[in-house]
Design a protein around this motif. Structure first.
Motif, PDB file in Angstrom:
ATOM      1  N   LYS A  95       3.220 -12.138   2.982  1.00 34.26           N
ATOM      2  CA  LYS A  95       3.658 -12.569   4.311  1.00 34.26           C
ATOM      3  C   LYS A  95       3.656 -14.098   4.415  1.00 34.26           C
ATOM      4  CE  LYS A  95       2.745 -11.968   9.203  1.00 34.26           C
ATOM      5  NZ  LYS A  95       1.889 -11.381  10.223  1.00 34.26           N
ATOM      6  N   ASN A  96       2.631 -14.744   3.855  1.00 33.84           N
ATOM      7  CA  ASN A  96       2.553 -16.205   3.908  1.00 33.84           C
ATOM      8  C   ASN A  96       3.699 -16.858   3.153  1.00 33.84           C
ATOM      9  OD1 ASN A  96       0.255 -16.169   5.464  1.00 33.84           O
ATOM     10  ND2 ASN A  96      -1.142 -16.419   3.735  1.00 33.84           N
ATOM     11  N   LYS A  97       4.092 -16.285   2.022  1.00 33.61           N
ATOM     12  CA  LYS A  97       5.130 -16.905   1.200  1.00 33.61           C
ATOM     13  C   LYS A  97       6.543 -16.470   1.568  1.00 33.61           C
ATOM     14  CE  LYS A  97       3.058 -19.699  -1.514  1.00 33.61           C
ATOM     15  NZ  LYS A  97       3.413 -21.110  -1.547  1.00 33.61           N
ATOM     16  N   LEU A  98       6.703 -15.222   2.025  1.00 34.10           N
ATOM     17  CA  LEU A  98       8.046 -14.707   2.273  1.00 34.10           C
ATOM     18  C   LEU A  98       8.380 -14.556   3.756  1.00 34.10           C
ATOM     19  CD1 LEU A  98       8.115 -11.988  -0.501  1.00 34.10           C
ATOM     20  CD2 LEU A  98       9.084 -14.264  -0.595  1.00 34.10           C
ATOM     21  N   GLY A  99       7.386 -14.670   4.633  1.00 31.12           N
ATOM     22  CA  GLY A  99       7.654 -14.587   6.058  1.00 31.12           C
ATOM     23  C   GLY A  99       7.459 -13.216   6.663  1.00 31.12           C
ATOM     24  N   PHE A 100       7.576 -12.157   5.873  1.00 33.46           N
ATOM     25  CA  PHE A 100       7.439 -10.811   6.412  1.00 33.46           C
ATOM     26  C   PHE A 100       6.957  -9.885   5.304  1.00 33.46           C
ATOM     27  CE2 PHE A 100       9.331  -6.580   6.891  1.00 33.46           C
ATOM     28  CZ  PHE A 100       8.783  -6.197   8.096  1.00 33.46           C
ATOM     29  N   ALA A 101       5.947  -9.088   5.604  1.00 34.21           N
ATOM     30  CA  ALA A 101       5.459  -8.074   4.658  1.00 34.21           C
ATOM     31  C   ALA A 101       4.650  -7.045   5.425  1.00 34.21           C
ATOM     32  CB  ALA A 101       4.602  -8.717   3.577  1.00 34.21           C
ATOM     33  N   THR A 102       4.961  -5.787   5.214  1.00 27.19           N
ATOM     34  CA  THR A 102       4.185  -4.696   5.807  1.00 27.19           C
ATOM     35  C   THR A 102       3.876  -3.656   4.738  1.00 27.19           C
ATOM     36  OG1 THR A 102       6.191  -3.511   6.459  1.00 27.19           O
ATOM     37  CG2 THR A 102       5.191  -4.932   8.109  1.00 27.19           C
ATOM     38  N   ILE A 103       2.740  -3.023   4.893  1.00 25.55           N
ATOM     39  CA  ILE A 103       2.340  -1.969   3.955  1.00 25.55           C
ATOM     40  C   ILE A 103       2.997  -0.673   4.401  1.00 25.55           C
ATOM     41  CG2 ILE A 103       0.412  -0.679   3.009  1.00 25.55           C
ATOM     42  CD1 ILE A 103      -1.339  -3.145   3.593  1.00 25.55           C
ATOM     43  N   VAL A 104       3.721  -0.041   3.492  1.00 24.93           N
ATOM     44  CA  VAL A 104       4.393   1.214   3.793  1.00 24.93           C
ATOM     45  C   VAL A 104       3.531   2.396   3.356  1.00 24.93           C
ATOM     46  CG1 VAL A 104       6.454   2.618   3.373  1.00 24.93           C
ATOM     47  CG2 VAL A 104       6.650   0.142   3.551  1.00 24.93           C
ATOM     48  N   VAL A 105       3.084   2.372   2.104  1.00 28.18           N
ATOM     49  CA  VAL A 105       2.321   3.500   1.545  1.00 28.18           C
ATOM     50  C   VAL A 105       1.241   2.972   0.619  1.00 28.18           C
ATOM     51  CG1 VAL A 105       2.459   5.533   0.046  1.00 28.18           C
ATOM     52  CG2 VAL A 105       4.314   5.052   1.592  1.00 28.18           C
ATOM     53  N   VAL A 106       0.050   3.556   0.727  1.00 32.88           N
ATOM     54  CA  VAL A 106      -1.013   3.351  -0.260  1.00 32.88           C
ATOM     55  C   VAL A 106      -1.472   4.749  -0.662  1.00 32.88           C
ATOM     56  CG1 VAL A 106      -3.301   2.430  -0.727  1.00 32.88           C
ATOM     57  CG2 VAL A 106      -1.759   1.188   0.776  1.00 32.88           C
ATOM     58  N   GLU A 107      -1.290   5.093  -1.919  1.00 35.16           N
ATOM     59  CA  GLU A 107      -1.662   6.428  -2.370  1.00 35.16           C
ATOM     60  C   GLU A 107      -2.241   6.380  -3.772  1.00 35.16           C
ATOM     61  OE1 GLU A 107       2.790   7.725  -3.915  1.00 35.16           O
ATOM     62  OE2 GLU A 107       1.956   8.659  -2.123  1.00 35.16           O
ATOM     63  N   GLU A 108      -2.982   7.408  -4.111  1.00 35.89           N
ATOM     64  CA  GLU A 108      -3.590   7.513  -5.432  1.00 35.89           C
ATOM     65  C   GLU A 108      -2.545   8.005  -6.421  1.00 35.89           C
ATOM     66  OE1 GLU A 108      -7.203   9.916  -7.672  1.00 35.89           O
ATOM     67  OE2 GLU A 108      -6.914  10.141  -5.527  1.00 35.89           O
ATOM     68  N   VAL A 109      -2.548   7.408  -7.607  1.00 35.88           N
ATOM     69  CA  VAL A 109      -1.636   7.842  -8.660  1.00 35.88           C
ATOM     70  C   VAL A 109      -2.333   8.956  -9.424  1.00 35.88           C
ATOM     71  CG1 VAL A 109      -0.419   7.158 -10.753  1.00 35.88           C
ATOM     72  CG2 VAL A 109      -0.581   5.572  -8.844  1.00 35.88           C
ATOM     73  N   LYS A 110      -1.716  10.105  -9.413  1.00 31.40           N
ATOM     74  CA  LYS A 110      -2.288  11.253 -10.116  1.00 31.40           C
ATOM     75  C   LYS A 110      -1.719  11.301 -11.521  1.00 31.40           C
ATOM     76  CE  LYS A 110      -2.801  13.796  -5.860  1.00 31.40           C
ATOM     77  NZ  LYS A 110      -2.344  14.906  -5.050  1.00 31.40           N
ATOM     78  N   LYS A 111      -2.589  11.638 -12.467  1.00 36.96           N
ATOM     79  CA  LYS A 111      -2.143  11.738 -13.843  1.00 36.96           C
ATOM     80  C   LYS A 111      -1.307  13.000 -14.010  1.00 36.96           C
ATOM     81  CE  LYS A 111      -6.024   9.350 -15.928  1.00 36.96           C
ATOM     82  NZ  LYS A 111      -7.120   9.427 -16.884  1.00 36.96           N
ATOM     83  N   GLU A 112      -0.205  12.832 -14.703  1.00 34.01           N
ATOM     84  CA  GLU A 112       0.650  13.981 -14.974  1.00 34.01           C
ATOM     85  C   GLU A 112       0.035  14.825 -16.075  1.00 34.01           C
ATOM     86  OE1 GLU A 112       4.532  12.627 -15.919  1.00 34.01           O
ATOM     87  OE2 GLU A 112       4.744  11.503 -14.054  1.00 34.01           O
ATOM     88  N   LYS A 113       0.202  16.118 -15.936  1.00 37.49           N
ATOM     89  CA  LYS A 113      -0.321  17.017 -16.961  1.00 37.49           C
ATOM     90  C   LYS A 113       0.514  16.854 -18.225  1.00 37.49           C
ATOM     91  CE  LYS A 113      -2.016  20.505 -13.784  1.00 37.49           C
ATOM     92  NZ  LYS A 113      -1.899  21.909 -13.356  1.00 37.49           N
ATOM     93  N   GLU A 114      -0.187  16.663 -19.316  1.00 33.28           N
ATOM     94  CA  GLU A 114       0.514  16.530 -20.581  1.00 33.28           C
ATOM     95  C   GLU A 114       0.820  17.917 -21.131  1.00 33.28           C
ATOM     96  OE1 GLU A 114      -1.489  14.065 -23.360  1.00 33.28           O
ATOM     97  OE2 GLU A 114      -1.949  12.546 -21.862  1.00 33.28           O
ATOM     98  N   GLU A 115       2.072  18.110 -21.485  1.00 41.12           N
ATOM     99  CA  GLU A 115       2.449  19.387 -22.054  1.00 41.12           C
ATOM    100  C   GLU A 115       2.027  19.444 -23.512  1.00 41.12           C
ATOM    101  OE1 GLU A 115       6.516  20.343 -21.503  1.00 41.12           O
ATOM    102  OE2 GLU A 115       6.510  19.750 -19.399  1.00 41.12           O
TER     103      GLU A 115
END
Length: 130
Positions: free
Chosen positions: A82-102
Motif C-alpha cells: 500500500k505504501n509503495k503502490l497506493g492501494f492494497a487489500t488482502i483478498v484471501v489467506v489460506e493454508e496450502v494443503k499438500k497434494e496426495k502423491e500418486e
C-alpha cells in the motif's frame, strides 16, 4: 546501503515471537493496482523480499499478487504494498494443503504366448526347399 523497503521489513515485519503460523505454509492473495510495468515490478520486488516467501506470482488481468510461503505476515506485506503502490487489500489467506502423491503404476509381468509354441519359419515349412 539498504533500501527503504529492506529497513522497513527488518524494523516492523520481523516477528517478535514464533507463532504456529510460521510452521504452516500459506497462500496469500492481495488485490493491488497494477497499471504499468513499473508497478508490477515494484509489487514483485516487495513481495519477494518479505520474510518467509517462497513463491510470488502476479495475475495482471485480475490485479492480484499471489504469495506462497511459511510464516508470511500478510498485514505487513499489505502495508508495504500500500505504501509503495497506493492501494492494497488482502483478498484471501489460506493454508496450502499438500497434494496426495500418486503411487507409480506397477507393471504387470507378461509372458508372451509365443514362447510355448514351436518356432515356425519359412525354413521349416519347406518354402526354401529345406
Amino acid at each position: 546501503m539498504q533500501s527503504f523497503i529492506d529497513r522497513f521489513i527488518e524494523r516492523f515485519c520481523v516477528p517478535k515471537a514464533q507463532s504456529s503460523l510460521s510452521s504452516m505454509k500459506q497462500k496469500i492473495v492481495m488485490k493491488v493496482q497494477l497499471n504499468s510495468e513499473k508497478c508490477r515490478t515494484k509489487a514483485l520486488k516487495i513481495a519477494a523480499k518479505a520474510k518467509g516467501v517462497s513463491k510470488v506470482s502476479i495475475e495482471v488481468d485480475k490485479g492480484q499478487v499471489e504469495v506462497i510461503g511459511n510464516g508470511v505476515d500478510a498485514v505487513c506485506l499489505a502495508k508495504l504494498l500500500k505504501n509503495k503502490l497506493g492501494f492494497a487489500t488482502i483478498v484471501v489467506v489460506e493454508e496450502v494443503k499438500k497434494e496426495k502423491e500418486e503411487k507409480p503404476a506397477v507393471p504387470i509381468p507378461w509372458i508372451s504366448s509365443y514362447l510355448h509354441y514351436p518356432q515356425h519359419h519359412a525354413y521349416y515349412d519347406g518354402f526354401y526347399g529345406y
